[in-house]
Design a protein around this motif. Structure first.
Motif, mmCIF file in Angstrom:
data_model
loop_
_atom_site.group_PDB
_atom_site.id
_atom_site.type_symbol
_atom_site.label_atom_id
_atom_site.label_comp_id
_atom_site.label_asym_id
_atom_site.label_seq_id
_atom_site.Cartn_x
_atom_site.Cartn_y
_atom_site.Cartn_z
ATOM 1 N N TYR A 505 0.801 -1.226 0.000
ATOM 2 C CA TYR A 505 0.000 0.000 0.000
ATOM 3 C C TYR A 505 0.835 1.278 0.000
ATOM 4 O O TYR A 505 0.272 2.368 0.060
ATOM 5 N N ILE A 536 -3.286 9.821 -1.049
ATOM 6 C CA ILE A 536 -3.648 8.603 -1.791
ATOM 7 C C ILE A 536 -3.493 8.916 -3.275
ATOM 8 O O ILE A 536 -4.153 9.823 -3.799
ATOM 9 N N LEU A 545 -0.150 4.916 -1.154
ATOM 10 C CA LEU A 545 0.155 6.140 -0.417
ATOM 11 C C LEU A 545 1.495 6.717 -0.863
ATOM 12 O O LEU A 545 2.425 5.972 -1.181
ATOM 13 N N ILE A 770 -7.254 3.426 2.970
ATOM 14 C CA ILE A 770 -7.320 3.819 1.560
ATOM 15 C C ILE A 770 -8.730 3.593 1.021
ATOM 16 O O ILE A 770 -9.291 4.431 0.306
ATOM 17 N N SER A 774 -11.570 6.412 -0.390
ATOM 18 C CA SER A 774 -11.774 6.377 -1.832
ATOM 19 C C SER A 774 -13.234 6.175 -2.214
ATOM 20 O O SER A 774 -13.575 6.181 -3.404
#
Length: 789
Positions: A505, A536, A545, A770, A774
């Protein structure tokens, strides 16, 4: 915790090809865990148990294919972790004052295969679920399948004593049993059912069948067994002459058995010296008669025989539950018992594990028909009429077999749940009363309150669904559109970041890369060593990230070139859902929430690829309500994912489907549930440090969370620490209300600030952040209209 960490590239004890290259040393003594690798987790195959596990880590075939005409029932595995909670408890020993050794798994670090088996079992236990959906259907709700009580210990030349948990069965290993530098692995296991060949007119067993396994036969001293027995010879001279209490030995569970000579009996305890040792031995104590002479007819006429009744039930009581009465001819009653002969509606049910609520022993002069009656001492609970009295036949008692009888309890008129007392009476056929005793039930299940503490809007939805006079809820679900994302925020990287150790991530990039950003919002998460703020972003088809200090924000007009010409809503959806491939979840909670908050089974079936389902499929399982049809679709997905578990992950596919029909509120609840449970499992005993950081809990307040999960020794086993951790995190998160983003962010930040943060190796909580950040972009782009369910 992995002793192979320094030798392998990751904490994986299953890289056999790597270890095979380096492991040329052959051990002389083979671990008994290699011979019998499932000592810690001896599973019982279940029927119709497609929903047994809340995780994809299922090594053995727990899940068997059932008839397509029957829906899979959820079989909870919440209590699997209790297997290792049965640590030894120091009982007083009248003949030997040696300390009882506790089961210590640290010695496994020197034995790769043994470690592999124990690690695998424990990991399966940690990935567990609790099934609330079968509360009124399963007699052993909140239970699961476990093995007979087992203990495994490793001793050096100094010896020691090993005691079977919650029993009066001990094996004493003297000093010098093995040479200095060598070790002895010893396993004890007790079977309640005795060998049938040893119970007849001239013989009856008065102890459980004990299995002793040894890993090292290169011994220099004998070992001794000490156990309590369930009979004594009568004092009259004729009984003393005609009867003998002996210990029988065999190399096979079925026999043949031979009498051991080195036995000593003191009151109700027998001591046996075991000289001829084998890798696997079976021992049982029996009373033998040389013959019978009128008026004596059986061995029972020469002895005072103890009969024991063990009362087993679910760990927590609920509005309708079953208690099992177990009758046997000795005093040993394990703390947990697997019952395989439960019947409901005339049909056999899958094996269920019950907890010991209490036991009672009494003298039975001769085998005879008995009736057991049960009466509730509390007006709020009743025993169902057809189950108030049960019969036990003389033949069953004489054969020595274990007898199970089930009694059904139910709450009267939906009154308040609480523990209560009931009375048990045992009567002979000619009337009178042989014995009477009272049993106190456990408390109600604490998790029941969770369904009553749902947000008010969800409770209103439940009321609408259950109201018979109102029309069914109709929701029009938007159609998911796979379109290109229209980014409005961009940035240029100021430095090159390439990590030797890849971190999930977190993006890697070169200086001067143009990164598309999902917004100006920031996420707090740990980097290599400290907590930072991150944007993000999307770079080269991957979402992740990027450190705020490493990027310079630019306007859309300033973008010169992009490495990603196309990034669609489908790409976004599949990537932000990735954490659900590894998060631990409670299947029953998932099933309950989805069936309550999705109002059109056809829409869900279509996005899951089950458009072929017809109404006739539901006729076979008698699913009339919309929620039952939705539940059927979810269960079918679970079954298919278990059948192809290497490539399909149940929760991941379900979340993707829910996001495709814009059920973002439901997804937010599911990810919060999964994040809390997984954090609790990851934390273990470190939850105290987290509790101190989050809300500054005192030591006494922490004990309040741990007391319900303490074992016989008065403390919480390491393998059980996830339970108080989960209770604390669930209580803590409840104060946030519906602010699920704040819950996940504050939990992540607190975990990152720990002395040894578990989030350094475990990044799926970052992935969850995340996802929730989103959702707005996904909704704005993938749906022409937004209507949250």
């Amino acid at each position: 915790m992995n002793p192979f960490w320094n030798e392998l590239s990751a904490s994986n004890p299953f890289l056999d090809d790597i270890t095979r290259l380096r492991n040329h040393h052959k051990r002389e003594n083979i671990s008994i865990l290699k011979e019998d690798p499932f000592l810690f987790l001896r599973e019982i195959e279940t029927r119709n148990s497609f929903d047994s596990s809340g995780d994809e880590l299922d090594v053995h075939q727990l899940l068997r294919q059932s008839s397509s005409r029957k829906s899979g029932r959820s079989k909870s595995v919440s209590e699997l972790l209790d297997i290792l909670d049965d640590t030894t408890h120091a009982h007083q020993n009248i003949h030997n004052s040696d300390p009882i050794l506790e089961q210590d798994l640290e010695w496994l670090q020197n034995d790769r295969e043994a470690y592999k088996m124990a690690w695998l079992s424990q990991r399966q236990l940690a990935r567990s679920c609790l099934d609330l959906n079968t509360i009124n259907q399963s007699p052993g709700w909140a239970q699961t399948q476990v093995a007979e009580t087992t203990i495994v210990c490793k001793l050096n030349h100094q010896g020691g004593s090993v005691q079977l948990p919650e029993s009066d069965i001990t094996v004493h290993v003297p000093q010098g049993h093995v040479a200095v530098g060598e070790f002895q692995e010893l396993s004890l296991r007790a079977f309640l059912d005795p060998p049938q060949m040893l119970n007849h007119n001239l013989s009856c067993t008065i102890s459980p069948l004990l299995e002793i396994m040894l890993g090292n036969l290169n011994t220099m001293e004998a070992i001794s067994l000490e156990m309590k027995i369930g009979a004594e010879v009568k004092k009259d001279p004729f009984s003393q002459v005609m009867t003998e209490i002996v210990c029988l030995h065999s190399l096979s569970k079925e026999g043949p058995f031979k009498v051991l000579n080195n036995c000593y009996i003191y009151k109700d305890t027998i001591q046996v010296k075991l000289v001829d040792l084998s890798q696997r031995m079976y021992l049982v104590v029996a009373a033998l008669a040389k013959g019978t002479q009128s008026p004596a007819a059986t061995i029972w006429d020469y002895i005072h025989k103890t009969t024991s009744i063990g009362i087993y039930g679910p760990r927590y009581i609920h509005p309708s539950f079953t208690a099992i009465f177990t009758v046997c001819g000795h005093s040993y009653m394990p703390g947990k018992l697997t019952i395989s002969d439960i019947k409901k509606g005339g049909k056999n049910m899958s094996p269920v594990v019950f907890q010991l609520w209490g036991k009672h022993s009494f003298l039975l002069e001769k085998p005879q028909d008995l009736s057991i009656s049960v009466f509730s001492c509390d007006p709020d609970f009743e025993v169902k009429v057809e189950g108030k009295r049960k019969e036990i036949k003389q033949k069953q008692l004489q054969s020595g077999q274990i007898v199970h009888q089930q009694f059904l309890f139910s709450l009267v008129d939906s009154r308040e749940m609480h523990l209560f007392v009931f009375c048990v009476q045992v009567e002979p056929p000619n009337g009178g009363l042989l014995t009477q005793f009272f049993i106190t039930t456990p408390d109600p299940a604490p998790n029941l309150k969770r369904l009553s503490n749902l947000p008010s809007d969800l409770q209103k939805e439940k009321e609408i669904k259950s109201a018979p006079l109102l029309p069914s809820v109709h929701v029009k679900y938007p159609k998911f559109q796979d379109t290109q994302l229209n980014f409005t925020n961009y940035g240029v990287t100021l430095k090159t970041v390439l990590r030797k150790t890849k971190i999930d991530y977190l993006l890697e990039y070169f200086k001067g890369d143009t990164v598309a950003l999902l917004g100006e919002g920031k996420v707090k998460a740990i980097g290599q060593s400290k907590v930072k703020e991150w944007y993000i972003g999307v770079l080269r088809g991957k979402i992740g990230l990027i450190h705020c200090r490493n990027i310079k924000m630019i306007a859309k007009e300033q973008v010169m070139s992009l490495s990603d010409s196309v990034f669609t809503t489908r790409n976004l959806l599949e990537q932000i859902a990735l954490p659900f491939k590894t998060l631990t979840y409670i299947y029953s909670v998932v099933l309950t929430l989805v069936s309550e908050e999705v109002y059109d089974w056809k829409v869900l079936a279509n996005v899951l690829g089950y458009s072929h389902l017809m109404l006739e499929d539901f006729d076979q399982i008698q699913a009339d309500k919309e929620s039952e049809k939705v539940s059927y679709v979810v269960k079918k997905l679970k079954e298919d994912c278990h059948a192809d578990r290497n490539t399909r992950k149940f929760l991941y596919e379900l979340i993707v489907a829910l996001l495709k029909i814009d059920c973002q509120g439901l997804v937010a609840r599911l990810i919060q549930e999964a994040a809390i449970l997984t954090s609790a499992v990851k934390l273990g005993k470190s939850w105290r440090e987290l509790a101190e950081k989050l809300v500054q809990l005192t030591k006494r307040q922490m004990e309040v969370y741990e007391i319900p999960h303490r074992g016989k020794a008065g403390d919480v086993a390491v393998e059980m620490m996830w339970k108080p951790a989960y209770d604390f995190l669930y209580t803590w998160s409840a104060h946030y209300g519906n602010s699920y983003r704040d819950v996940l962010q504050d939990l992540q930040s607190a975990l990152d600030r720990m002395k040894n943060p578990v989030t350094k190796q475990w990044r799926d909580l970052t992935g969850a952040l995340i996802l929730v950040n989103s959702l707005e972009v996904l909704r704005a782009t993938a749906f022409s209209t937004s209507e949250e369910v």
